[in-house]
Design a protein around this motif. Structure first.
Motif, PDB file in Angstrom:
ATOM      1  N   SER A  66     -30.208  -6.622  21.665  1.00 56.04           N
ATOM      2  CA  SER A  66     -30.180  -5.249  21.523  1.00 56.04           C
ATOM      3  C   SER A  66     -29.828  -4.588  22.805  1.00 56.04           C
ATOM      4  O   SER A  66     -28.924  -3.361  22.758  1.00 56.04           O
TER       5      SER A  66
ATOM      6  N   HIS B 105     -26.349  -2.368  23.224  1.00 61.05           N
ATOM      7  CA  HIS B 105     -26.283  -1.001  23.940  1.00 61.05           C
ATOM      8  C   HIS B 105     -25.383  -0.841  25.263  1.00 61.05           C
ATOM      9  O   HIS B 105     -24.579   0.138  25.180  1.00 61.05           O
TER      10      HIS B 105
ATOM     11  N   ASN C 174     -21.634  -0.934  23.781  1.00 57.81           N
ATOM     12  CA  ASN C 174     -21.352   0.414  23.105  1.00 57.81           C
ATOM     13  C   ASN C 174     -21.150   1.595  24.186  1.00 57.81           C
ATOM     14  O   ASN C 174     -20.679   2.592  23.588  1.00 57.81           O
ATOM     15  N   THR C 175     -21.574   1.295  25.272  1.00 59.15           N
ATOM     16  CA  THR C 175     -21.411   2.614  26.319  1.00 59.15           C
ATOM     17  C   THR C 175     -20.507   2.334  27.281  1.00 59.15           C
ATOM     18  O   THR C 175     -20.266   3.265  28.133  1.00 59.15           O
TER      19      THR C 175
END
Length: 129
Positions: free
Chosen positions: A120, A124, A127-128
């Motif tokens: 997870s 993150h 995705n950033t």
């Protein structure tokens, strides 16, 4: 391109004075395709950055000798380090977690970490980017 392929571009620093915890977290991250380095305390984490290393993720233990996770996180942030720093500790008291977060953490997780929690965190970061 799968997230596993993307994550091979990621580098992580595992900061923990407990060699077994450090090795387990490194192995879990390696299994997710993340290149890892491990150090035994906050001073070593600061030193590797001073030597020019950079990381996408820093897993930071709270309680360590020489320089603890709070001091190391504050120092890294004062040096302009923008890596995602995730605090990791067996401490669950709200005041202790808040103190650690206020040092400059992006996130906090209680030990033991699981592959799902690490995945997870990796997603993150991907995705950033």
């Amino acid at each position: 391109m799968t997230s596993r392929n993307l994550s091979t571009q990621l580098r992580a620093l595992v900061v923990d004075d407990n060699m077994i915890n450090r090795k387990i977290h490194q192995k879990m991250l390696n299994g997710l395709g993340v290149e890892c380095m491990g150090v035994a305390n906050g001073k070593e984490a600061v030193d590797v950055h001073c030597y020019g290393q950079s990381f996408d993720l820093i897993l930071m233990d709270k309680d360590m000798p020489i320089m603890n996770g709070i001091e190391a996180t504050k120092k890294l942030r004062s040096m302009g380090i923008c890596s995602m720093i995730v605090g990791v500790s067996s401490r669950s008291m709200e005041v202790e977690i808040r103190e650690f977060m206020e040092a400059g953490l992006n996130d906090y997780h209680e030990k033991p970490l699981t592959t799902a929690k690490l995945a997870s965190i990796i997603h993150h970061i991907i995705n950033t980017k």
